[in-house]
Design a protein around this motif. Structure first.
Motif, PDB file in Angstrom:
ATOM      1  N   VAL A  77       0.775  -1.469   0.527  1.00  0.00           N
ATOM      2  CA  VAL A  77       0.355  -0.034  -0.029  1.00  0.00           C
ATOM      3  C   VAL A  77       1.032   1.038   0.221  1.00  0.00           C
ATOM      4  O   VAL A  77       1.620   1.644   1.051  1.00  0.00           O
ATOM      5  CB  VAL A  77      -1.116   0.271   1.354  1.00  0.00           C
ATOM      6  N   ALA A  78       0.866   1.641  -1.064  1.00  0.00           N
ATOM      7  CA  ALA A  78       2.088   3.475  -1.256  1.00  0.00           C
ATOM      8  C   ALA A  78       0.639   4.498  -0.725  1.00  0.00           C
ATOM      9  O   ALA A  78      -0.435   4.352  -0.860  1.00  0.00           O
ATOM     10  CB  ALA A  78       2.191   3.743  -2.849  1.00  0.00           C
ATOM     11  N   ILE A  79       1.582   5.302   0.437  1.00  0.00           N
ATOM     12  CA  ILE A  79       0.905   6.189   1.198  1.00  0.00           C
ATOM     13  C   ILE A  79       0.971   7.294  -0.183  1.00  0.00           C
ATOM     14  O   ILE A  79       2.343   7.713   0.465  1.00  0.00           O
ATOM     15  CB  ILE A  79       1.203   6.378   2.886  1.00  0.00           C
ATOM     16  N   VAL A  80       0.294   8.344  -0.077  1.00  0.00           N
ATOM     17  CA  VAL A  80       0.093   9.235  -0.680  1.00  0.00           C
ATOM     18  C   VAL A  80       0.094  10.829   0.232  1.00  0.00           C
ATOM     19  O   VAL A  80      -1.950  10.210   0.114  1.00  0.00           O
ATOM     20  CB  VAL A  80      -0.212   9.711  -2.685  1.00  0.00           C
ATOM     21  N   THR A  81       0.520  11.730   0.192  1.00  0.00           N
ATOM     22  CA  THR A  81       0.067  13.110   0.892  1.00  0.00           C
ATOM     23  C   THR A  81      -0.606  13.926   0.439  1.00  0.00           C
ATOM     24  O   THR A  81       0.112  14.350  -0.447  1.00  0.00           O
ATOM     25  CB  THR A  81       0.567  12.649   1.800  1.00  0.00           C
ATOM     26  N   ALA A  82      -1.158  15.057   0.651  1.00  0.00           N
ATOM     27  CA  ALA A  82      -1.453  15.567   0.299  1.00  0.00           C
ATOM     28  C   ALA A  82      -0.358  17.287  -0.290  1.00  0.00           C
ATOM     29  O   ALA A  82       0.229  17.635  -0.646  1.00  0.00           O
ATOM     30  CB  ALA A  82      -2.247  16.720   1.613  1.00  0.00           C
ATOM     31  N   SER A  83       0.280  16.720   0.783  1.00  0.00           N
ATOM     32  CA  SER A  83       1.895  17.687   1.183  1.00  0.00           C
ATOM     33  C   SER A  83       2.977  17.292   1.713  1.00  0.00           C
ATOM     34  O   SER A  83       2.727  15.918   2.453  1.00  0.00           O
ATOM     35  CB  SER A  83       1.733  19.404   1.714  1.00  0.00           C
ATOM     36  N   THR A  84       4.297  17.939   1.688  1.00  0.00           N
ATOM     37  CA  THR A  84       4.859  17.250   3.010  1.00  0.00           C
ATOM     38  C   THR A  84       5.196  18.472   4.454  1.00  0.00           C
ATOM     39  O   THR A  84       6.179  18.072   4.841  1.00  0.00           O
ATOM     40  CB  THR A  84       6.786  17.860   2.419  1.00  0.00           C
ATOM     41  N   ARG A  85       3.811  19.285   3.972  1.00  0.00           N
ATOM     42  CA  ARG A  85       3.787  20.128   5.483  1.00  0.00           C
ATOM     43  C   ARG A  85       3.832  18.421   6.734  1.00  0.00           C
ATOM     44  O   ARG A  85       3.815  17.744   6.508  1.00  0.00           O
ATOM     45  CB  ARG A  85       2.353  20.901   5.427  1.00  0.00           C
ATOM     46  N   PHE A  86       4.257  19.737   7.901  1.00  0.00           N
ATOM     47  CA  PHE A  86       4.809  18.605   9.187  1.00  0.00           C
ATOM     48  C   PHE A  86       2.955  17.536   9.192  1.00  0.00           C
ATOM     49  O   PHE A  86       3.292  17.144   9.888  1.00  0.00           O
ATOM     50  CB  PHE A  86       4.515  19.729  10.844  1.00  0.00           C
ATOM     51  N   TRP A  87       2.023  18.351   9.302  1.00  0.00           N
ATOM     52  CA  TRP A  87       0.564  17.819   9.615  1.00  0.00           C
ATOM     53  C   TRP A  87       0.771  16.714   8.987  1.00  0.00           C
ATOM     54  O   TRP A  87      -0.546  15.916   9.108  1.00  0.00           O
ATOM     55  CB  TRP A  87      -0.506  18.356  10.529  1.00  0.00           C
ATOM     56  N   ASP A  88       0.602  16.685   7.434  1.00  0.00           N
ATOM     57  CA  ASP A  88       0.129  15.599   6.165  1.00  0.00           C
ATOM     58  C   ASP A  88       1.188  14.112   6.219  1.00  0.00           C
ATOM     59  O   ASP A  88       0.954  13.425   6.486  1.00  0.00           O
ATOM     60  CB  ASP A  88       0.556  16.513   5.174  1.00  0.00           C
ATOM     61  N   THR A  89       2.491  14.347   7.154  1.00  0.00           N
ATOM     62  CA  THR A  89       3.589  13.929   7.234  1.00  0.00           C
ATOM     63  C   THR A  89       3.016  12.675   8.360  1.00  0.00           C
ATOM     64  O   THR A  89       3.229  11.377   8.822  1.00  0.00           O
ATOM     65  CB  THR A  89       4.693  14.755   6.942  1.00  0.00           C
ATOM     66  N   PHE A  90       2.822  13.950   9.188  1.00  0.00           N
ATOM     67  CA  PHE A  90       2.730  13.403  10.904  1.00  0.00           C
ATOM     68  C   PHE A  90       1.699  12.505  10.817  1.00  0.00           C
ATOM     69  O   PHE A  90       1.357  11.551  11.110  1.00  0.00           O
ATOM     70  CB  PHE A  90       1.945  13.681  11.771  1.00  0.00           C
ATOM     71  N   ASP A  91       0.393  12.787  10.134  1.00  0.00           N
ATOM     72  CA  ASP A  91      -0.472  12.059  10.242  1.00  0.00           C
ATOM     73  C   ASP A  91      -0.652  10.849   9.216  1.00  0.00           C
ATOM     74  O   ASP A  91      -1.594   9.770  10.001  1.00  0.00           O
ATOM     75  CB  ASP A  91      -2.224  13.076   9.392  1.00  0.00           C
ATOM     76  N   ALA A  92       0.313  10.807   8.046  1.00  0.00           N
ATOM     77  CA  ALA A  92       0.257   9.904   7.071  1.00  0.00           C
ATOM     78  C   ALA A  92       0.943   8.916   8.190  1.00  0.00           C
ATOM     79  O   ALA A  92       0.516   7.565   8.052  1.00  0.00           O
ATOM     80  CB  ALA A  92       0.869  10.254   6.162  1.00  0.00           C
ATOM     81  N   GLY A  93       1.766   8.994   9.092  1.00  0.00           N
ATOM     82  CA  GLY A  93       2.398   8.088  10.119  1.00  0.00           C
ATOM     83  C   GLY A  93       1.262   7.677  10.817  1.00  0.00           C
ATOM     84  O   GLY A  93       1.860   6.259  11.552  1.00  0.00           O
ATOM     85  N   ARG A  94       0.674   8.043  11.182  1.00  0.00           N
ATOM     86  CA  ARG A  94      -0.672   7.597  12.052  1.00  0.00           C
ATOM     87  C   ARG A  94      -1.351   6.542  11.519  1.00  0.00           C
ATOM     88  O   ARG A  94      -1.785   5.778  11.661  1.00  0.00           O
ATOM     89  CB  ARG A  94      -2.038   8.205  12.799  1.00  0.00           C
ATOM     90  N   ALA A  95      -1.819   6.773  10.325  1.00  0.00           N
ATOM     91  CA  ALA A  95      -2.466   6.177   9.410  1.00  0.00           C
ATOM     92  C   ALA A  95      -1.685   4.966   9.304  1.00  0.00           C
ATOM     93  O   ALA A  95      -2.143   3.973   9.008  1.00  0.00           O
ATOM     94  CB  ALA A  95      -2.817   6.943   8.254  1.00  0.00           C
ATOM     95  N   ALA A  96       0.065   5.413   9.209  1.00  0.00           N
ATOM     96  CA  ALA A  96       0.682   4.048   8.989  1.00  0.00           C
ATOM     97  C   ALA A  96       0.637   2.839   9.640  1.00  0.00           C
ATOM     98  O   ALA A  96       0.360   1.620   9.449  1.00  0.00           O
ATOM     99  CB  ALA A  96       1.553   4.651   8.012  1.00  0.00           C
ATOM    100  N   GLN A  97       0.442   3.506  10.999  1.00  0.00           N
ATOM    101  CA  GLN A  97       0.337   2.745  11.479  1.00  0.00           C
ATOM    102  C   GLN A  97      -1.231   1.706  12.037  1.00  0.00           C
ATOM    103  O   GLN A  97      -1.312   0.401  12.823  1.00  0.00           O
ATOM    104  CB  GLN A  97       1.211   3.393  13.315  1.00  0.00           C
ATOM    105  N   SER A  98      -1.507   2.467  12.111  1.00  0.00           N
ATOM    106  CA  SER A  98      -2.926   1.648  11.920  1.00  0.00           C
ATOM    107  C   SER A  98      -3.684   0.862  10.869  1.00  0.00           C
ATOM    108  O   SER A  98      -3.448  -0.117  11.092  1.00  0.00           O
ATOM    109  CB  SER A  98      -4.370   3.020  11.344  1.00  0.00           C
ATOM    110  N   MET A  99      -3.252   1.045   9.931  1.00  0.00           N
ATOM    111  CA  MET A  99      -2.998  -0.589   8.915  1.00  0.00           C
ATOM    112  C   MET A  99      -1.734  -1.224   9.688  1.00  0.00           C
ATOM    113  O   MET A  99      -2.036  -2.337   9.385  1.00  0.00           O
ATOM    114  CB  MET A  99      -2.523   0.495   7.614  1.00  0.00           C
ATOM    115  N   MET A 100      -0.777  -1.354  10.092  1.00  0.00           N
ATOM    116  CA  MET A 100       0.563  -2.037  10.181  1.00  0.00           C
ATOM    117  C   MET A 100      -0.465  -2.803  11.128  1.00  0.00           C
ATOM    118  O   MET A 100      -0.305  -4.382  11.442  1.00  0.00           O
ATOM    119  CB  MET A 100       2.012  -1.064  10.300  1.00  0.00           C
ATOM    120  N   LEU A 101      -0.773  -2.506  12.272  1.00  0.00           N
ATOM    121  CA  LEU A 101      -1.193  -2.930  13.939  1.00  0.00           C
ATOM    122  C   LEU A 101      -2.948  -4.096  13.637  1.00  0.00           C
ATOM    123  O   LEU A 101      -2.609  -4.965  13.580  1.00  0.00           O
ATOM    124  CB  LEU A 101      -1.707  -2.135  14.679  1.00  0.00           C
TER     125      LEU A 101
END
Lengths: 175, 175
Positions: A77-101
């Motif tokens: 699963v590739a994660i595509v984000t709206a930008s590389t801004r702090f919150w977009d990147t941080f929230d992508a990390g949250r989503a990744a962890q949810s999926m991996m768990l």
């Protein structure tokens, strides 16, 4: 099935996969776990591209120095984000962890592959106004897998094995 | 206790807290969940500052436009990162999700507060070579809590309620 805490605590990167496919209902749970993750002001700054075609997985594996685990994974699963801004990147990390768990609770291992955006973007047809920097391999762990990354021992590649002691990273009231 | 998937799917931001303290053994689990989170090359780019002193929580609440939930929380964990580089930020998001899910499995709600670094850094004594942009409130949800943020209805502040439809964010093989 482990309780949530032990599922979280026991999650480890799996880089060597059994070729068995991931059942569709579990894949759907993995994607729903990403979709329902919280984000700053509920902006949901992500798209998820599911890849199962071998040629595409191989192409992505060539887009990162430590991405070769994508070659053996039945799915990514590739994660595509709206930008590389702090919150977009941080929230992508949250989503990744949810999926991996969610996967881990079903006995499915995962590993994040960092990708060179210029290499990976055309492979997946990601538009220029979105950002692509990673894909997550998912698959059942291979039995008796080697403890290696790209053929090298883990401790040559990682900053360390295990984790820094609790008291070195936890501070009380002030740093 | 919910299974891991339903724990993940059901996590929602909680902004209104009961004053009951969080038991020490659960706090330790929350912190261990953060500590054991995976990170790029196992760099573990985080420190966690646990705050329970009311004066400090109030000071942090003044450091962000939507941070006032810190005032009512019995406890907050500030996440300090090594930098604002992509992977440090992404991995901090993973650790936050691990901690919030661990709490949620125990019936403890949480909410992320974005903080102005210049305001929050001296409050916690975070050194200049580290980055501080958020703290997470933790607490048992207040019964009959209002559905508001800073006194305004949720849908005035958030990009939307609920989530974007599955088929709008999930792509198959290519964007």
């Amino acid at each position: 099935m482990a309780d949530p805490y032990h599922n979280i605590i026991s999650l480890r990167a799996v880089r060597h996969f059994d070729p068995a496919p991931i059942p569709d209902n579990i894949l759907r749970h993995i994607l729903q776990a990403g979709r329902w993750t919280g984000s700053a002001k509920n902006t949901q700054p992500w798209h998820f591209v599911v890849v199962r075609e071998r040629g595409t997985l191989d192409a992505l594996a060539g887009c990162g120095r430590y991405a070769s685990h994508l070659r053996a994974a039945p799915l990514a699963v590739a994660i595509v984000t709206a930008s590389t801004r702090f919150w977009d990147t941080f929230d992508a990390g949250r989503a990744a962890q949810s999926m991996m768990l969610t996967a881990w609770a079903e006995g499915i291992g995962s590993c994040i592959a960092g990708l060179d955006a210029a290499c990976a973007r055309p492979v997946l047809g990601v538009p220029d106004d979105h950002h692509l920097q990673l894909a997550i391999s998912f698959g059942y762990p291979q039995a008796n897998a080697p403890h290696t990354i790209e053929g090298r021992p883990l401790d040559e590649v990682l900053a360390g094995l295990g984790r820094v002691p609790f008291d070195e990273i936890v501070h009380w009231e002030r740093w």
